[in-house]
Design a protein around this motif. Structure first.
Motif, PDB file in Angstrom:
ATOM      1  N   UNK A  52      40.295 -37.651 -95.070  1.00 52.51           N
ATOM      2  CA  UNK A  52      39.652 -36.568 -94.149  1.00 52.51           C
ATOM      3  C   UNK A  52      38.112 -37.103 -93.929  1.00 52.51           C
ATOM      4  N   UNK A  53      37.727 -37.347 -94.995  1.00 47.99           N
ATOM      5  CA  UNK A  53      36.335 -37.944 -95.145  1.00 47.99           C
ATOM      6  C   UNK A  53      36.046 -39.062 -94.120  1.00 47.99           C
ATOM      7  N   UNK A  54      36.912 -40.355 -94.099  1.00 46.65           N
ATOM      8  CA  UNK A  54      36.820 -41.319 -93.421  1.00 46.65           C
ATOM      9  C   UNK A  54      37.039 -40.952 -91.837  1.00 46.65           C
ATOM     10  N   UNK A  55      37.619 -39.943 -91.386  1.00 44.09           N
ATOM     11  CA  UNK A  55      37.782 -39.560 -90.286  1.00 44.09           C
ATOM     12  C   UNK A  55      36.436 -38.818 -89.595  1.00 44.09           C
ATOM     13  N   UNK A  56      35.848 -38.057 -90.677  1.00 50.80           N
ATOM     14  CA  UNK A  56      34.628 -37.477 -90.326  1.00 50.80           C
ATOM     15  C   UNK A  56      33.423 -38.361 -89.890  1.00 50.80           C
ATOM     16  N   UNK A  57      33.407 -39.291 -91.100  1.00 47.86           N
ATOM     17  CA  UNK A  57      32.210 -40.239 -90.822  1.00 47.86           C
ATOM     18  C   UNK A  57      32.231 -41.121 -89.576  1.00 47.86           C
ATOM     19  N   UNK A  58      33.810 -41.964 -89.523  1.00 50.98           N
ATOM     20  CA  UNK A  58      33.961 -42.742 -88.285  1.00 50.98           C
ATOM     21  C   UNK A  58      33.784 -41.890 -87.153  1.00 50.98           C
ATOM     22  N   UNK A  59      34.171 -40.798 -86.882  1.00 51.00           N
ATOM     23  CA  UNK A  59      33.810 -39.991 -85.747  1.00 51.00           C
ATOM     24  C   UNK A  59      32.316 -39.762 -85.294  1.00 51.00           C
ATOM     25  N   UNK A  60      31.478 -39.300 -86.564  1.00 50.71           N
ATOM     26  CA  UNK A  60      30.116 -39.181 -86.500  1.00 50.71           C
ATOM     27  C   UNK A  60      29.407 -40.621 -85.852  1.00 50.71           C
ATOM     28  N   UNK A  61      29.850 -41.529 -86.454  1.00 53.92           N
ATOM     29  CA  UNK A  61      29.174 -42.792 -86.071  1.00 53.92           C
ATOM     30  C   UNK A  61      29.504 -43.123 -84.622  1.00 53.92           C
ATOM     31  N   UNK A  62      30.918 -42.938 -84.243  1.00 49.12           N
ATOM     32  CA  UNK A  62      31.280 -42.997 -83.020  1.00 49.12           C
ATOM     33  C   UNK A  62      30.538 -42.252 -81.813  1.00 49.12           C
ATOM     34  N   UNK A  63      30.265 -41.004 -82.288  1.00 53.77           N
ATOM     35  CA  UNK A  63      29.745 -40.276 -81.159  1.00 53.77           C
ATOM     36  C   UNK A  63      28.087 -40.461 -81.043  1.00 53.77           C
ATOM     37  N   UNK A  64      27.556 -41.063 -82.350  1.00 55.41           N
ATOM     38  CA  UNK A  64      26.118 -41.279 -82.079  1.00 55.41           C
ATOM     39  C   UNK A  64      25.845 -42.663 -81.163  1.00 55.41           C
ATOM     40  N   UNK A  65      27.001 -43.621 -81.653  1.00 53.85           N
ATOM     41  CA  UNK A  65      26.769 -44.968 -80.644  1.00 53.85           C
ATOM     42  C   UNK A  65      27.287 -44.996 -79.432  1.00 53.85           C
ATOM     43  N   UNK A  66      28.127 -44.018 -79.125  1.00 57.17           N
ATOM     44  CA  UNK A  66      28.309 -43.919 -77.481  1.00 57.17           C
ATOM     45  C   UNK A  66      28.019 -42.751 -77.002  1.00 57.17           C
TER      46      UNK A  66
END
Length: 247
Positions: free
Chosen positions: A125-139
């Motif tokens: 669950x934590x990995x999903x949150x972190x990856x999504x946060x990074x993706x939202x910032x980058x895109x």
């Protein structure tokens, strides 16, 4: 039911360039792009200090000169590993890329990305949150967001909670009990299945539920032709040298 808008190309290069270059490296992305591919699939997990990076396996031995769990090491140590020599001498010294570096490569070249969230066991669950946060910032501000997928519903739930606006897809290697209901509960836009799972019935079920249909890993022409005839939306392939993504 009306299917969601779909800004992605049909053809997706698996782990960058399939087996022609060391998987999940910048070299693989560049090689896949040289074959005309404009969308890529990659695996993203977290280092011990929370940096998203590209690697498929939980352990380092198969695709690097490191040992142990990738998620147990800090990014500073992972960044020093050789992720190319296992493939061939031509790629000796190729590093593990950070997710941020791959994102910048894709964004600067107008490439779409399918991010498979591939958590180290225990931090789904934590990995999903972190990856999504990074993706939202980058895109941020980009017209075509990355597609977040995972075999782990917990990871997709984490991504959904953190960045619900990013599109998600449930990966399936078998049609386990409740697969369609799970995808809908996670507000997925797509199912990404082992290509053998798609037939008229499963495609009809998915489309009736408003879900797009993608397949992995399709390396034979007959399989691709079957999936196109079924009306599926995306084909993930290792054979960047066989299929023309512009066809």
């Amino acid at each position: 039911m009306t299917l969601p808008s779909w800004p992605y190309p049909r053809w997706v290069a698996h782990r960058g360039a399939g087996k022609l270059a060391p998987e999940n490296t910048l070299a693989a992305f560049r090689l896949g792009a040289s074959h005309g591919f404009r969308m890529f699939e990659c695996d993203v997990k977290l280092s011990a200090d929370g940096v998203p990076f590209l690697m498929h396996d939980a352990t380092l031995e198969r695709t690097t000169n490191g040992t142990g769990l990738g998620g147990d090491q800090p990014w500073g140590a992972l960044a020093q590993l050789d992720a190319g020599s296992w493939h061939s001498r031509a790629y000796a010294g190729e590093p593990l890329p950070s997710f941020e570096n791959i994102a910048h490569y894709c964004l600067r070249n107008g490439h779409a990305l399918n991010i498979e969230i591939k958590p180290t066991p225990g931090v789904e669950e934590h990995t999903g949150r972190v990856v999504a946060d990074h993706a939202a910032r980058l895109w941020q501000g980009q017209a075509v967001p990355p597609l977040l997928t995972s075999f782990r519903p917990e990871s997709l739930a984490g991504a959904q909670a953190a960045q619900p606006q990013l599109p998600r897809g449930l990966l399936l290697d078998t049609l386990w009990k409740g697969w369609l209901e799970t995808a809908l509960s996670l507000d997925c836009v797509a199912l990404v299945c082992n290509h053998a799972l798609w037939d008229t019935s499963t495609v009809t079920q998915a489309q009736a539920a408003g879900l797009r249909t993608l397949s992995y890993t399709v390396n034979d022409e007959w399989a691709a032709e079957r999936l196109i005839a079924l009306g599926t939306d995306g084909i993930i392939t290792d054979r960047v040298d066989l299929f023309s993504p512009m066809a």
